[in-house]
Write an enzyme that holds these catalytic residues in place. Sequence first.
Site, PDB file in Angstrom:
ATOM      1  N   ASP A  64      -1.136  -6.115  -0.260  1.00 34.53           N
ATOM      2  CA  ASP A  64      -1.496  -5.496   1.016  1.00 34.53           C
ATOM      3  C   ASP A  64      -2.999  -5.249   1.087  1.00 34.53           C
ATOM      4  O   ASP A  64      -3.591  -4.736   0.129  1.00 34.53           O
ATOM      5  CB  ASP A  64      -0.828  -4.110   1.125  1.00 34.53           C
ATOM      6  N   ASP A 106       0.842  -1.209   0.000  1.00 35.22           N
ATOM      7  CA  ASP A 106       0.000   0.000   0.000  1.00 35.22           C
ATOM      8  C   ASP A 106       0.875   1.256   0.000  1.00 35.22           C
ATOM      9  O   ASP A 106       0.371   2.376  -0.104  1.00 35.22           O
ATOM     10  CB  ASP A 106      -1.017  -0.015   1.144  1.00 35.22           C
ATOM     11  N   GLU A 144      -1.478  -5.527   8.553  1.00 35.19           N
ATOM     12  CA  GLU A 144      -0.649  -4.965   9.621  1.00 35.19           C
ATOM     13  C   GLU A 144      -1.280  -5.212  10.985  1.00 35.19           C
ATOM     14  O   GLU A 144      -2.503  -5.141  11.124  1.00 35.19           O
ATOM     15  CB  GLU A 144      -0.479  -3.452   9.404  1.00 35.19           C
ATOM     16  N   LYS A 174      -1.259  -9.375   2.772  1.00 32.77           N
ATOM     17  CA  LYS A 174      -0.515  -8.929   3.964  1.00 32.77           C
ATOM     18  C   LYS A 174      -1.414  -7.974   4.736  1.00 32.77           C
ATOM     19  O   LYS A 174      -2.126  -7.168   4.121  1.00 32.77           O
ATOM     20  CB  LYS A 174       0.788  -8.225   3.571  1.00 32.77           C
ATOM     21  N   GLU A 183       9.250  -4.381  10.755  1.00 30.83           N
ATOM     22  CA  GLU A 183       9.661  -3.071  10.224  1.00 30.83           C
ATOM     23  C   GLU A 183      10.153  -2.147  11.332  1.00 30.83           C
ATOM     24  O   GLU A 183       9.479  -1.954  12.352  1.00 30.83           O
ATOM     25  CB  GLU A 183       8.498  -2.408   9.464  1.00 30.83           C
TER      26      GLU A 183
HETATM   27  O1  KIV Z   1       3.567  -1.095   1.695  1.00 32.11           O
HETATM   28  C1  KIV Z   1       4.705  -1.579   1.604  1.00 32.11           C
HETATM   29  O2  KIV Z   1       5.414  -1.373   0.610  1.00 32.11           O
HETATM   30  C2  KIV Z   1       5.178  -2.401   2.721  1.00 32.11           C
HETATM   31  C3  KIV Z   1       6.622  -2.807   2.742  1.00 32.11           C
HETATM   32  C4  KIV Z   1       7.495  -1.635   2.917  1.00 32.11           C
HETATM   33  C5  KIV Z   1       6.896  -3.852   3.742  1.00 32.11           C
HETATM   34  O3  KIV Z   1       4.429  -2.721   3.590  1.00 32.11           O
END
Ligand code: KIV
Length: 278
Positions: free
Chosen positions: A88, A49, A120, A118, A186
């Site tokens: 994401d 994202d 968070e 993914k 991160e």
């Molecule tokens: O959004 C993204 O690019 C990420 C990475 C930096 C891990 O979450």
Amino acid sequence: MSAAGEIKGITPPDIRLRKGQTPLVCLTAYTTPVARLLDRHCDIVLVGDSVGMVLHGLSSTLGVTLDMMIMHGQAVRRGLEHALMVVDLPFGSYEESPEHAFGNAARVMGETGCSAVKLEGGETIAETIRFLTARGVPVMAHVGLTPQAVNTFGGYRVQGRGADAERIRRDARAVTEAGAFSLVLEKIPEPLARQITADIDIPTIGIGASQACDGQILVSDDMLGLFTSFRPKFVKRYAELGEQAEAAIAAYATDVRNRHFPAVEHLYVNALKAGDFT
Ligand code: KIV
């Protein structure tokens, strides 16, 4: 059953088995041409994202929508044959309830052809990870500095310093137990990332974390020098494509103003046959 249904390329279980092996190479992509460049070299390509800040000029990832992720996911899919594609889930698309998260994850997987999503968060999102993984949605988790929580953190600060380390450890354990197949760490202190990597049995993927992680990820535009608005300490620049592009654009502008472009070789001066018009 025909061979057409076979899964080609790297799968989430393949990544899961890479714990403690050769480090996983991971980068972000948002477009077909960049995905094509990454495919031969990467184990995982993430449609992050971060696209909101990198390509759309947003000041954080909070304004990224599910439709944006799906559109970029579809573009990246067309460029990949080998790497595992992860997309994401954007802010607001998975926090409300496990059922809501499943509906959106299923839409992302169905419409982009990605193999995993993914999301968070740690302990607070573990129930959702369990719900998704039990229903055919492989999940890559993300703890430490989670950019969608920028307002809660008050900025993009290092997380897990001092007594706060225990919170990140609990988050890492919670998402592992919930069934995530890998975990992004991160912007946390190096010793903490090393410890978590030793503690949990899924691969950790570091960004501002540790050399001991089971893999590393960067935003492609950061490491190529294309996104220059800000540069976290964890970014290593492998190229300065932004500078090169600007020099090329300046040279073109000079050529056009001086009537040096187009030159004769760019024109259809003697094009009399149909085949010459390319
Ligand atoms: O959004 C993204 O690019 C990420 C990475 C930096 C891990 O979450």
